[in-house]
Design an enzyme around this catalytic site. Structure first.
Site, short mmCIF file in Angstrom:
data_model
loop_
_atom_site.label_atom_id
_atom_site.label_comp_id
_atom_site.label_asym_id
_atom_site.label_seq_id
_atom_site.Cartn_x
_atom_site.Cartn_y
_atom_site.Cartn_z
N CYS A 166 -29.64 46.59 7.36
CA CYS A 166 -30.46 47.78 7.12
C CYS A 166 -29.61 48.87 6.46
CB CYS A 166 -31.06 48.21 8.46
SG CYS A 166 -32.04 49.71 8.50
N ASP A 223 -40.97 43.26 2.77
CA ASP A 223 -40.28 44.51 3.10
C ASP A 223 -40.74 45.61 2.13
OD1 ASP A 223 -38.52 46.60 3.62
OD2 ASP A 223 -36.75 45.32 3.74
N HIS A 258 -38.90 43.91 6.74
CA HIS A 258 -37.62 44.52 7.04
C HIS A 258 -37.20 44.14 8.47
CE1 HIS A 258 -34.53 47.39 5.93
NE2 HIS A 258 -34.59 47.89 7.15
#
Length: 290
Positions: A166, A223, A258
């Protein structure tokens, strides 16, 4: 595979924001992502030296969670760069997973000077009040200090890789462009393009000409925060960049969004996470980190 490295699943525990206290680095979870999922993986520390250490970076002692095989030296090193939520239990667990594979794995708290990410009750507050105040230059300097520390505490600086998730995925790209002594990098759903600010003056795509090592990028097609177009542009830039980075690869999982590796969150996709983990271990070994 992840399963052979875990000994139990952490049960779902009700969360009361008024009484939540972070006990130590690498324990607990950020307030804005709790409660944790019942599928959360827990890796034991049997046979490991694991816990908090301190790294001197400039005039600051930066805390870090470290795990490594007990009594071993000259170990290959993986620097683990935390998510936007900081060095919490999941990141500590990832360090233990790497240590079980024979690595010295270390995750520095790259928010040390700006605050404690576990205490913000919303993503917006976390972003605005803490993350947006963390300068890339400070982060890269802290990672340089971590690299040095690892070499002085049982690690082999000729066998160092970086693995980021991330927020840390973007940092993994930047560090691969920053440190020529690094051997390889893995970036899990790390942003490669975006706004430039005084704290983040350049993104990975802006510094491709400096890419020092091959990077494995692991992404989810669903995502919404990382457009596939940005990944396509990054691929094109790498193909025209220095030889060192041309061995980079991208794997995009069709059904993943994500944070598909984050087993403590609803976003977790077990099959894709396990495939990504296998690829990560193979990537580091193939590039001299192992």
């Amino acid at each position: 595979m992840l399963k052979p490295e875990v000994d139990s699943l952490v049960p779902h525990v009700p969360f009361d924001r008024r009484t939540f206290i972070k006990a130590a680095l690498g324990t607990g979870f950020a307030a804005c992502v709790l409660p944790v999922s019942a599928q959360t993986i827990h890796t034991d520390s049997e046979g490991l030296e694991a816990g908090e250490v301190s790294i001197k970076s400039g005039d600051t002692m930066v805390p870090a969670y470290r795990a490594q095989p007990k009594g071993k030296t000259h170990l290959p090193v993986i620097i683990v760069v935390h998510e936007i939520f900081g060095v919490h239990e999941h990141i500590a667990d990832v360090c233990r997973r790497f240590a079980k594979q024979g690595y010295l794995a270390i995750a520095p708290d790259l928010y040390k000077r700006q605050g404690d990410p576990t205490q913000y009750p919303s993503m917006q507050q976390l972003n605005e009040q803490l993350v947006s105040k963390v300068p890339d230059s400070q982060v890269l300097a802290d990672l340089d200090a971590t690299f040095k520390w690892a070499g002085e505490h049982g690690g082999d600086v000729n066998k160092v890789g970086i693995n980021g998730f991330c927020w840390g995925g973007r940092i993994a790209w930047l560090y691969a462009e920053h440190n020529p002594r690094l051997k390889a990098a893995v970036a899990w759903y790390g942003r490669v393009a975006g706004n430039q600010t005084p704290m983040t003056p350049a993104n990975p795509i802006d510094r491709v000409s400096d890419l020092q090592v091959p990077v494995l990028g692991l992404y989810g097609r669903q995502d919404q925060s990382i457009p596939q177009e940005s990944l396509d542009k990054m691929k094109q830039a790498i193909a025209q960049g220095p030889q060192a980075g041309r061995g980079s690869e991208f794997v995009v999982y069709d059904d993943a969004g994500h944070a598909f590796f984050a087993d403590y969150r609803p976003s977790y996709k077990q099959a894709d996470a396990e495939d990504g983990w296998r690829r990560t271990l193979a990537w580091f070994k193939a590039h001299g980190v192992g």
